[in-house]
Design a protein around this motif. Structure first.
Motif, mmCIF file in Angstrom:
data_model
loop_
_atom_site.group_PDB
_atom_site.id
_atom_site.type_symbol
_atom_site.label_atom_id
_atom_site.label_comp_id
_atom_site.label_asym_id
_atom_site.label_seq_id
_atom_site.Cartn_x
_atom_site.Cartn_y
_atom_site.Cartn_z
ATOM 1 N N ARG A 210 45.713 46.462 47.335
ATOM 2 C CA ARG A 210 46.404 46.258 46.361
ATOM 3 C C ARG A 210 46.308 47.524 45.066
ATOM 4 N N SER B 145 42.322 46.518 37.307
ATOM 5 C CA SER B 145 43.020 45.200 37.332
ATOM 6 C C SER B 145 42.869 44.551 36.178
ATOM 7 N N VAL B 146 44.132 43.763 35.588
ATOM 8 C CA VAL B 146 43.988 43.048 34.500
ATOM 9 C C VAL B 146 43.610 41.503 34.588
ATOM 10 N N ASP B 147 43.387 41.375 35.811
ATOM 11 C CA ASP B 147 43.064 39.798 36.374
ATOM 12 C C ASP B 147 41.486 39.856 36.038
ATOM 13 N N PRO B 148 41.211 38.713 34.906
ATOM 14 C CA PRO B 148 39.813 38.573 34.744
ATOM 15 C C PRO B 148 38.815 37.998 36.043
ATOM 16 N N ASP B 149 39.447 37.501 37.022
ATOM 17 C CA ASP B 149 38.801 37.058 38.024
ATOM 18 C C ASP B 149 38.639 37.866 39.047
ATOM 19 N N PHE B 150 39.315 39.256 39.185
ATOM 20 C CA PHE B 150 39.500 40.238 40.106
ATOM 21 C C PHE B 150 38.165 40.516 40.662
ATOM 22 N N LEU C 173 43.909 48.351 43.460
ATOM 23 C CA LEU C 173 43.349 47.784 42.104
ATOM 24 C C LEU C 173 41.684 48.202 42.178
ATOM 25 N N ASP D 82 38.010 47.500 39.641
ATOM 26 C CA ASP D 82 37.365 46.933 38.143
ATOM 27 C C ASP D 82 36.053 47.156 38.116
#
Length: 208
Positions: free
Chosen positions: A175, A26-31, A177, A179
């Motif tokens: 999804r 994931s590239v979402d820092p909040d994932f 994904l 992290d």
């Protein structure tokens, strides 16, 4: 992909695992915010326990006596017991075998889960102990396969540890994904990373 029980272990590199599992970081820092932010407090008793485990680990490591089974015995099992996960309603199941068949079944990722904490049918956290000297990231492809093979929960968490280093993993199968956390290590002299590991575990798996 289909999931079934099986025996064996196959390690692949991370790029190949991402391709086979059809998963990407994931590239979402909040994932994966669960390992950060406000975490449960650490008591003086917690600190004393974590300091004792840290001293014990290096007592064995400094003598070259740390193996995968040793880490489970001297560090992982005591930590799980201290957290209360060896008693009802939790169950600790050791060496559960998971086979993940990808797409048409022509290729498979297989592996052995060292310690699996389960509450009923809930796959809670995976602890994958690797022989001393291994990087925790070397076990990431295998751990992703385990978590993607979880038939119960869409979102799963894992913890990879060598005994000295710790890496948390989050997978969202809906999804495709994943992290990872920052690496937490006992090699920092002035901070005991086990305290942070304990806080994160308590946050992920709060006692009822």
């Amino acid at each position: 992909m289909t999931v079934s029980q099986g025996i064996g272990a196959a390690m692949v590199n991370l790029a190949e695992a991402q391709r086979l599992l059809q998963i990407e970081p994931s590239v979402d820092p909040d994932f994966f915010g669960e390992w950060q932010g406000v975490l449960p407090a650490v008591s003086d008793l917690d600190r004393e326990f974590c300091d004792r485990l840290r001293r014990r680990y290096f007592y064995y490591a400094d003598r070259g006596a740390v193996t995968e089974s040793t880490v489970s015995l001297i560090l992982v099992a005591p930590l799980l017991d201290y957290l209360g996960w060896c008693d009802p309603p939790y169950q600790v199941r050791g060496e559960r075998l998971v086979r993940l068949a990808v797409e048409d079944g022509a290729q498979t990722l297989q592996g052995l889960i060292d310690v699996l904490v389960v509450q009923g049918d809930l796959w809670v956290v995976l602890l994958e102990s690797k022989r001393y000297g291994f990087s925790v990231r070397q076990a990431l492809p295998q751990t992703l396969a385990y978590l993607m093979g979880n038939p119960t929960n869409t979102v799963s968490y894992g913890l990879i540890t060598t005994g000295e280093d710790f890496l948390f993993v989050k997978v969202d199968r809906s999804r495709n994904l994943y992290d990872v956390s920052d690496k937490l290590t006992l090699s920092l002299r002035r901070n005991n990373a086990l305290e942070r590991v304990m806080q994160i575990l308590r946050h992920l798996v709060p006692l009822n």
